[in-house]
Design an enzyme around this catalytic site. Structure first.
Site, PDB file in Angstrom:
ATOM      1  N   GLU A   1       5.942 -13.402   3.619  1.00 59.20           N
ATOM      2  CA  GLU A   1       5.394 -12.920   4.895  1.00 59.20           C
ATOM      3  C   GLU A   1       4.396 -13.915   5.496  1.00 59.20           C
ATOM      4  OE1 GLU A   1       2.079 -10.334   5.146  1.00 59.20           O
ATOM      5  OE2 GLU A   1       2.193  -9.773   3.021  1.00 59.20           O
TER       6      GLU A   1
ATOM      7  N   LYS B   1      -4.319  -2.081  -3.666  1.00 58.88           N
ATOM      8  CA  LYS B   1      -5.752  -2.186  -3.927  1.00 58.88           C
ATOM      9  C   LYS B   1      -6.441  -0.945  -3.410  1.00 58.88           C
ATOM     10  CE  LYS B   1      -6.410  -6.108  -1.662  1.00 58.88           C
ATOM     11  NZ  LYS B   1      -5.154  -6.320  -0.903  1.00 58.88           N
TER      12      LYS B   1
HETATM   13  N1  PSU Z   1      -2.815  -6.370   1.764  1.00 60.63           N
HETATM   14  C1  PSU Z   1      -3.228  -7.543   1.237  1.00 60.63           C
HETATM   15  N2  PSU Z   1      -3.072  -8.691   1.958  1.00 60.63           N
HETATM   16  C2  PSU Z   1      -2.463  -8.694   3.182  1.00 60.63           C
HETATM   17  C3  PSU Z   1      -1.993  -7.449   3.717  1.00 60.63           C
HETATM   18  C4  PSU Z   1      -2.189  -6.320   2.981  1.00 60.63           C
HETATM   19  O1  PSU Z   1      -3.765  -7.576   0.149  1.00 60.63           O
HETATM   20  O2  PSU Z   1      -2.333  -9.762   3.789  1.00 60.63           O
HETATM   21  C5  PSU Z   1      -1.278  -7.447   5.026  1.00 60.63           C
HETATM   22  C6  PSU Z   1       0.243  -7.409   4.822  1.00 60.63           C
HETATM   23  O3  PSU Z   1       0.849  -8.181   5.823  1.00 60.63           O
HETATM   24  C7  PSU Z   1       0.576  -5.937   5.035  1.00 60.63           C
HETATM   25  C8  PSU Z   1      -0.411  -5.597   6.116  1.00 60.63           C
HETATM   26  O4  PSU Z   1       1.918  -5.717   5.439  1.00 60.63           O
HETATM   27  O5  PSU Z   1      -1.606  -6.269   5.762  1.00 60.63           O
HETATM   28  C9  PSU Z   1      -0.631  -4.114   6.231  1.00 60.63           C
HETATM   29  O6  PSU Z   1      -1.369  -3.870   7.380  1.00 60.63           O
HETATM   30  P1  PSU Z   1      -1.566  -2.369   7.872  1.00 60.63           P
HETATM   31  O7  PSU Z   1      -2.378  -1.725   6.782  1.00 60.63           O
HETATM   32  O8  PSU Z   1      -2.274  -2.489   9.163  1.00 60.63           O
HETATM   33  O9  PSU Z   1      -0.183  -1.773   7.974  1.00 60.63           O
END
Ligand code: PSU
Ligand code: MN
Length: 303
Positions: free
Chosen positions: A25, A160
């Site tokens: 990603e 996490k």
């Molecule tokens: N958790 C992490 N690192 C990240 C993300 C989540 O430890 O970079 C990023 C990923 O791209 C995940 C996104 O898909 O955050 C989720 O965002 P939201 O909670 O706004 O859906």
């Protein structure tokens, strides 16, 4: 091939010849880590996958094109621009593509583009989930819905505790998404190997992981699978220390009124500051570890 999709030469060649490919990603590059560690890590992750004999497909939206496989200068561009790039989840794709704009893809959007390209295995650090307090904010990541509907396996380091882990597991159960522990019965908590929550199944080899995913697809169940791979012991953090930092970051976000798509990037950056950068070092190592496993699983992914 989909008319909006571009494959890099490396990814096109691998897919054409049935070689293993691993999707990666780009929100982790733009919003998940600071520059320049984000770019260095993205390039190291790609090299780790190549060293294992698979092709890396870092995914993003560039100039309105869905890209599977980026050049090093495109990775540098996204990493340098950081949070100025649109964090693109499923709902952002239509307008970004129609306007010819850039987007850094979340887990959800990376799954969508990987599936369009025919890539089945995707490695990252952490996935989105049900946020703490979701019973009033309704903040539930679109990543979970994508895991329910799009046939891509996501290999991560667990969830996490910026998230409500119990509710995240309940949501995945409702949606029929298998949560696999790689070599563990316990859900890893990203920075630490333990969370106090159980996974659905423990699998111990890349072959077993691939077989379960193949069975899911061949039965017509569709959708994804979440593989949680614990951070290597030597890089894991002290649980009390990291949980204190997470609690403080969550409290700060609430006090500042941070919400919506800004929440996750804010929390990650705040935790990094509160731990004096130690959380970033762990984050980098767990991503490399997941990339290695993903390449090994991709090699077993023979339908
Ligand atoms: N958790 C992490 N690192 C990240 C993300 C989540 O430890 O970079 C990023 C990923 O791209 C995940 C996104 O898909 O955050 C989720 O965002 P939201 O909670 O706004 O859906
Ligand atoms: Mn959200």
């Amino acid at each position: 091939m989909n008319k909006y999709l571009d494959l890099s030469p490396e990814v096109a060649e691998a897919l054409q010849n049935g070689k293993p490919v691993v999707a990666l990603e780009s929100t982790i590059i733009s919003h998940g880590m600071p520059y320049p560690q984000n770019v260095e890590t993205a390039l190291r992750v790609e090299q780790t996958i190549r060293d294992e004999g698979a092709a890396p497909a870092t995914i993003a939206v560039i100039g309105g094109r869905l890209k599977a496989g980026l050049t090093p200068s495109e990775i540098e561009y996204l990493g340098k621009k950081g949070t100025a790039v649109t964090k693109a989840s499923r709902r952002d794709l239509p307008v970004l593509v129609a306007r010819g704009q850039d987007g850094a893809t979340t887990v959800a959007t990376t799954m969508i583009i990987a599936a369009l390209a025919g890539i089945r295995v995707f490695a990252t650090g952490g996935v989105g989930g049900v946020h703490r307090g979701a019973e009033t904010t309704m903040d539930i990541s679109a990543d979970l819905e994508e895991l329910a509907r799009t046939p891509v396996m996501v290999i991560c380091a667990g969830a996490k505790s910026i998230l409500d882990l119990g509710l995240t597991l309940e949501y995945l159960e409702t949606k029929g998404v298998p949560v696999i522990g790689y070599g563990t019965e316990e859900l890893p908590a990203f920075y630490t190997r333990k969370s106090g929550f159980k996974v659905d199944y423990r699998l111990d080899t890349p072959e077993e992981v691939a077989k379960a995913f193949i069975a899911k697809q061949e039965m017509g169940l569709g959708g994804g699978m979440l593989v949680t791979n614990p951070i290597p012991e030597e890089y894991s953090m002290d649980a009390d220390r990291i949980n204190a930092a997470i609690d403080e970051a969550v409290a700060d976000a609430k006090r500042l009124g941070i919400h919506g798509k800004e929440t996750t990037p804010y929390l990650l950056a705040r935790i990094k500051d509160l731990t004096g950068g130690d959380s970033l070092a762990s984050n980098i190592q767990l991503v490399l570890n997941n990339a290695r496993l993903a390449a090994r699983v991709a090699k077993e992914m023979v339908f």
